[in-house]
Design a protein around this motif. Structure first.
Motif, short mmCIF file in Angstrom:
data_model
loop_
_atom_site.label_atom_id
_atom_site.label_comp_id
_atom_site.label_asym_id
_atom_site.label_seq_id
_atom_site.Cartn_x
_atom_site.Cartn_y
_atom_site.Cartn_z
N ASP A 332 24.28 36.41 51.55
CA ASP A 332 24.26 36.45 50.08
C ASP A 332 25.20 35.40 49.50
OD1 ASP A 332 22.45 38.42 49.98
OD2 ASP A 332 23.87 40.06 49.57
N GLU A 333 26.35 35.30 50.15
CA GLU A 333 27.33 34.32 49.64
C GLU A 333 26.76 32.90 49.74
OE1 GLU A 333 30.30 31.35 49.79
OE2 GLU A 333 29.60 32.10 51.72
N LEU A 334 26.11 32.61 50.85
CA LEU A 334 25.53 31.26 51.03
C LEU A 334 24.42 31.01 50.02
CD1 LEU A 334 25.20 30.54 54.85
CD2 LEU A 334 26.57 29.33 53.16
N ARG A 335 23.57 32.03 49.83
CA ARG A 335 22.46 31.88 48.87
C ARG A 335 23.00 31.66 47.46
NH1 ARG A 335 18.39 35.85 51.33
NH2 ARG A 335 20.13 37.28 51.10
N GLY A 336 24.12 32.32 47.17
CA GLY A 336 24.67 32.27 45.81
C GLY A 336 25.42 30.98 45.52
N ARG A 337 25.58 30.12 46.50
CA ARG A 337 26.39 28.91 46.26
C ARG A 337 25.67 27.86 45.45
NH1 ARG A 337 30.79 27.89 49.99
NH2 ARG A 337 30.44 25.68 49.67
N GLY A 338 24.36 28.02 45.31
CA GLY A 338 23.60 27.04 44.51
C GLY A 338 23.35 25.74 45.25
N VAL A 339 23.55 25.75 46.56
CA VAL A 339 23.25 24.51 47.31
C VAL A 339 21.82 24.58 47.83
CG1 VAL A 339 25.64 24.08 47.96
CG2 VAL A 339 24.16 25.41 49.49
N ARG A 340 21.32 23.44 48.30
CA ARG A 340 19.95 23.42 48.81
C ARG A 340 19.84 24.22 50.10
NH1 ARG A 340 19.69 21.28 44.35
NH2 ARG A 340 18.22 19.63 43.80
N TYR A 341 18.61 24.61 50.42
CA TYR A 341 18.34 25.45 51.59
C TYR A 341 18.92 24.83 52.86
CZ TYR A 341 15.54 28.13 54.94
OH TYR A 341 15.13 28.93 55.98
N GLU A 342 18.70 23.55 53.05
CA GLU A 342 19.15 22.91 54.28
C GLU A 342 20.68 22.79 54.34
OE1 GLU A 342 17.80 21.91 57.17
OE2 GLU A 342 15.99 22.91 56.50
N ALA A 343 21.29 22.54 53.20
CA ALA A 343 22.75 22.41 53.18
C ALA A 343 23.36 23.76 53.56
CB ALA A 343 23.22 21.97 51.80
N ALA A 344 22.78 24.83 53.03
CA ALA A 344 23.30 26.17 53.36
C ALA A 344 23.04 26.47 54.83
CB ALA A 344 22.62 27.21 52.46
N ARG A 345 21.88 26.05 55.31
CA ARG A 345 21.54 26.30 56.72
C ARG A 345 22.57 25.62 57.65
NH1 ARG A 345 18.18 24.94 61.02
NH2 ARG A 345 17.74 22.82 60.31
N ALA A 346 22.99 24.43 57.25
CA ALA A 346 23.94 23.69 58.07
C ALA A 346 25.30 24.41 58.10
CB ALA A 346 24.11 22.27 57.54
N LEU A 347 25.60 25.17 57.04
CA LEU A 347 26.89 25.86 56.99
C LEU A 347 26.90 27.16 57.79
CD1 LEU A 347 27.69 25.56 53.15
CD2 LEU A 347 28.84 24.37 55.02
N LEU A 348 25.69 27.72 58.00
CA LEU A 348 25.62 29.08 58.54
C LEU A 348 26.33 29.26 59.90
CD1 LEU A 348 24.64 31.96 58.21
CD2 LEU A 348 22.43 31.28 59.16
N PRO A 349 26.13 28.39 60.89
CA PRO A 349 26.81 28.61 62.18
C PRO A 349 28.33 28.70 62.01
CG PRO A 349 25.15 26.91 62.39
CD PRO A 349 25.26 27.22 60.93
N HIS A 350 28.87 27.89 61.10
CA HIS A 350 30.33 27.93 60.90
C HIS A 350 30.74 29.26 60.28
CE1 HIS A 350 30.45 23.74 62.04
NE2 HIS A 350 29.38 23.58 61.27
N ARG A 351 29.90 29.75 59.36
CA ARG A 351 30.22 31.03 58.73
C ARG A 351 30.14 32.16 59.75
NH1 ARG A 351 30.48 30.14 53.20
NH2 ARG A 351 31.31 28.04 53.29
N LEU A 352 29.14 32.10 60.61
CA LEU A 352 29.01 33.14 61.63
C LEU A 352 30.21 33.08 62.57
CD1 LEU A 352 25.18 32.84 62.49
CD2 LEU A 352 26.30 34.58 61.08
N ALA A 353 30.58 31.87 62.97
CA ALA A 353 31.73 31.71 63.87
C ALA A 353 32.99 32.25 63.20
CB ALA A 353 31.90 30.24 64.24
N HIS A 354 33.12 31.98 61.91
CA HIS A 354 34.30 32.44 61.17
C HIS A 354 34.38 33.98 61.22
CE1 HIS A 354 37.48 32.25 58.24
NE2 HIS A 354 36.83 33.12 57.47
N ALA A 355 33.22 34.61 61.06
CA ALA A 355 33.19 36.08 61.10
C ALA A 355 33.63 36.58 62.48
CB ALA A 355 31.79 36.59 60.76
N VAL A 356 33.20 35.87 63.53
CA VAL A 356 33.59 36.26 64.89
C VAL A 356 35.11 36.07 65.05
CG1 VAL A 356 33.36 35.69 67.35
CG2 VAL A 356 31.33 35.75 65.87
#
Ligand SMILES: Nc1ncnc2c1ncn2[C@@H]1O[C@H](COP(=O)(O)OP(=O)(O)OP(=O)(O)O)[C@@H](O)[C@H]1O
Length: 685
Positions: A332-356
């Motif tokens: 939800d946080e990534l979707r809410g950032r207002g960035v393009r789909y691909e830009a958010a997709r590129a951020l996702l692995p880092h966000r997942l790693a951060h959660a770990v």
């Protein structure tokens, strides 16, 4: 107003004023040659090979820009100011060896007065002098005293302007720097941040204004605009080749020119066609909402795609588990950032790693950046990221939307009703996106999808011509290209001939993302002489009732002939032969389906068919659908009723006819064997 007769000054024509001006021109030419020789003598010394090569290229370009064109003059006007200063206005700066101006670029601030000064607002100018030019020499001059000589008629039309407009056309459109009019100059020099929308009747100079505005902006903001770019968007290739020489003639060679159809993702091939109703629907802005929903619906819920609905990462003997609710918050946080789909997709692995990593820290570990990196690149995280936020491709998304009714329903819910969805649906879909026969409207949707995935780069300024013909979705495609810049919108509601053409400009500006754009009206017609304009504007109440009638500035009323013929084509051929006997270009405008008949009828008269023959000819057969934006010295229009009947409805047909009838600079011959459309026949039909 004092004028000297055309002709070369010299022993046979000893006009002393003109002779003195010619001497100034000769001196300016010598200075330009000196400037060029100086640039050519410079040896590039940038410190290293790369810098040397760059410098050499810059010097080469500078030397080219200082080339003298013997066919024209270095200046076309002069202003004498109250304080005694005098400026010669030309296409580029020329200075003497001491650096003092000999000729001032028309775009410089001091040149503004040349275009704007009037008796009511002299801008400090005492005298404005315009020069007539013949084969690179001054042939005439015309003076306006702005603060004295009240007996002179200040409003007398300029003969030099009239001569410039009426000079026979032998090739593409020319620049108008010598005679830009005050209302045009105000638009040309509007500042870069301002988006301007110009509603103007045929021949009021909209295209000319747009192109000169591009040249002025490049002069005033050279660094930014060269870096970010300027783009001219026109309706078709014939139009682009008509206008393509104007900016280079003004020294601007780096402006991109493209058609609206060219604004699509690279590699898109249009091989299909839509019914009108489908194309209209695909052109509506509502479709953008459907596409957005289609893209973002690709993001999945952890419960659907991950084992146990959670992310599990194993490192050594430890397993770390990020539960579904945490993953959902993160998505939800990534979707809410207002960035393009691909830009958010590129951020996702880092966000997942951060959660770990947060879990590791909570358990007392202190993972460093290397661990963070390793987790982000781990197979588990990459797999989860791909499942949650899959990579998308515009063609795949659109193919799925148009071929899977369930998917379309999910994305179009509340936006398109069931009938509209049915209209969009392909009844015989191709098996793969690669085999799809995309229509022109689909190509625009692919472009919208591409932008939902990755932001389309924006240039600093777009000049959009014939904007009335664009659908909302096409306007959005233009908007993407100037999202961080400004736009000059040019058009005429009365010339709208597409099923989706604009009803009003504020709507167009809103789709372009520039709702605060400045709306201006041009109503002085330069191209079309009064007899022809009066005839064509008979149609105006039937095609755009809200627009006022333009006035022609031309003193010469031009010639208008309306010929009722027993047999159409022989009469057309005779009219063309008469028109071609005089210097200048001839356009023979016919309904598209009549092009072969017209070409046959012309027989031995040398001609080309616009859009088919690459080599231009003095006589051109022009399909009515390609006439927009073009002009010819003389125009022969064959069978207005057929031109009207070729369009899907009467209003569009009459608008097409209006476009066709307003292409002539000097003479129009209308030949008809069938009755004229009643709106045109008027009182004499
Ligand atoms: N100030 C001017 N001085 C000389 N010629 C001019 C001037 N303004 C316009 N013209 C000429 O008038 C003709 C029409 O100009 P242009 O094509 O820019 O008009 P337009 O408004 O775009 O017309 P349309 O709506 O028919 O496309 C061109 O030949 C152009 O060079």
């Amino acid at each position: 107003m004092s004028t000297a007769p055309p002709g070369e000054p010299g022993p046979a024509d000893p006009d002393p004023v003109l002779a003195a001006e010619q001497r100034h021109l000769d001196a300016a030419r010598a200075e330009l040659a000196r400037m060029r020789a100086h640039v050519e003598s410079l040896v590039p010394d940038g410190g290293d090979a790369v810098a040397d090569a760059q410098l050499a290229w810059t010097l080469h370009r500078r030397a080219l820009s200082l080339a003298d064109d013997p066919a024209t003059t270095l200046f076309f006007g002069r202003t004498d100011h109250d304080g005694g200063e005098r400026f010669y206005i030309g296409r580029r700066h020329v200075t003497d060896a001491a650096g003092d101006p000999v000729v001032v670029d028309w775009r410089a601030d001091v040149s503004r007065a040349f275009y704007r000064a009037s008796r009511t607002e002299p801008h400090g100018v005492r005298l404005r002098r315009r020069f007539g030019v013949e084969r690179g020499r001054l042939s005439a001059y015309e003076d306006e005293h702005l603060v004295a000589a009240p007996e002179e008629d200040a409003d007398a039309p300029s003969r030099i302007l009239a001569a410039e407009i009426e000079r026979p056309r032998s090739g593409p459109m020319r620049d108008i720097v010598a005679t830009i009019q005050p209302e045009q100059d105000a638009l040309v020099r509007a500042d870069l941040a301002t988006s301007v929308c110009v509603q103007g009747a045929p021949g009021t100079g909209k295209t000319a204004v747009g192109l000169h505005r591009a040249a002025w902006l490049l002069y005033a903001h050279r660094e930014r605009l060269t870096r970010q770019g300027v783009l001219v968007v026109g309706p078709n290739r014939a139009f682009l080749s008509h206008i393509g020489a104007v900016l280079p003639a003004l020294g601007e060679v780096e402006v991109g020119h493209t058609t609206v159809a060219g604004l699509v993702p690279p590699g898109t091939r249009v091989r299909g066609a839509d019914d009108v109703a489908v194309a209209v629907l695909k052109g509506e802005a509502r479709t953008a909402q459907v596409l957005r929903a289609a893209v973002w619906s690709a993001v999945r819920d952890p419960a659907e795609v991950l084992d146990g609905g959670a992310l599990v990462v194993t490192r050594g003997s430890r397993r770390w588990r990020v539960p579904g609710y945490e993953l959902r918050d993160l998505l939800d946080e990534l979707r809410g950032r207002g960035v393009r789909y691909e830009a958010a997709r590129a951020l996702l692995p880092h966000r997942l790693a951060h959660a770990v990593l947060q879990q590791m820290e909570a358990a007392g570990d202190s993972p460093d950046d290397r661990v963070a990196d390793a987790v982000a690149r781990s197979a588990e995280v990459r797999r989860a990221a791909k499942a949650l936020w899959p990579p998308l491709d515009p063609a795949r998304v659109l193919h799925r939307l148009l071929s899977e009714p369930e998917f379309l329903r999910g994305c179009a819910d509340g936006v398109l009703d069931a009938d509209e969805q049915e209209l969009l649906r392909w009844h015989r879909p191709s098996r793969t996106p690669g085999a799809a026969r995309w229509s022109a409207a689909d190509a625009v949707l692919l472009d919208e999808l591409a932008d939902l995935l990755e932001r389309t780069p924006s240039v600093a300024h777009v000049v959009l011509d014939e904007a009335q013909d664009l659908s909302a979705m096409q306007l959005r495609a233009v908007a993407r290209r100037c999202s961080t810049g400004s736009v000059t919108v040019l058009g005429d509601i009365a010339q709208g001939t597409t099923p989706w053409s604009a009803r009003e400009w504020p709507e167009v500006l809103a789709h372009l993302g520039k709702p605060d754009g400045r709306l201006e009206v041009l109503d002085r017609g330069f191209r079309v002489p009064s007899a022809v304009l009066d005839y064509a504007t008979r149609l105006l109440p039937h095609i755009a009732a809200g627009l006022s009638r333009p006035r022609s500035v031309r003193e010469d009323p031009g010639s208008l002939e309306v010929l009722a013929a027993g047999a159409l084509w022989p009469a057309v051929a005779a009219a063309v032969e008469r028109a071609a006997a005089v210097e200048g270009s001839v356009g023979v405008v016919v309904a598209d389906a009549d092009v072969p008949a017209a070409a046959r009828a012309l027989g031995a008269v040398p001609h080309a068919i616009l859009g088919e023959d690459s080599a231009p000819a003095r006589v051109q057969v022009v399909p009515a659908s390609l006439a927009k934006g073009l002009e010819f010295d003389r125009v022969v229009v064959a069978e207005p009723a057929a031109i009207v009947a070729a369009e899907p409805d009467e209003r569009t047909g009459l608008r097409r006819l209006y476009v066709v009838l307003t292409r002539a600079v000097s003479g129009l011959v209308v030949v008809h064997a069938r009755p004229l459309p009643p709106a045109l026949a008027g009182g004499d039909g």
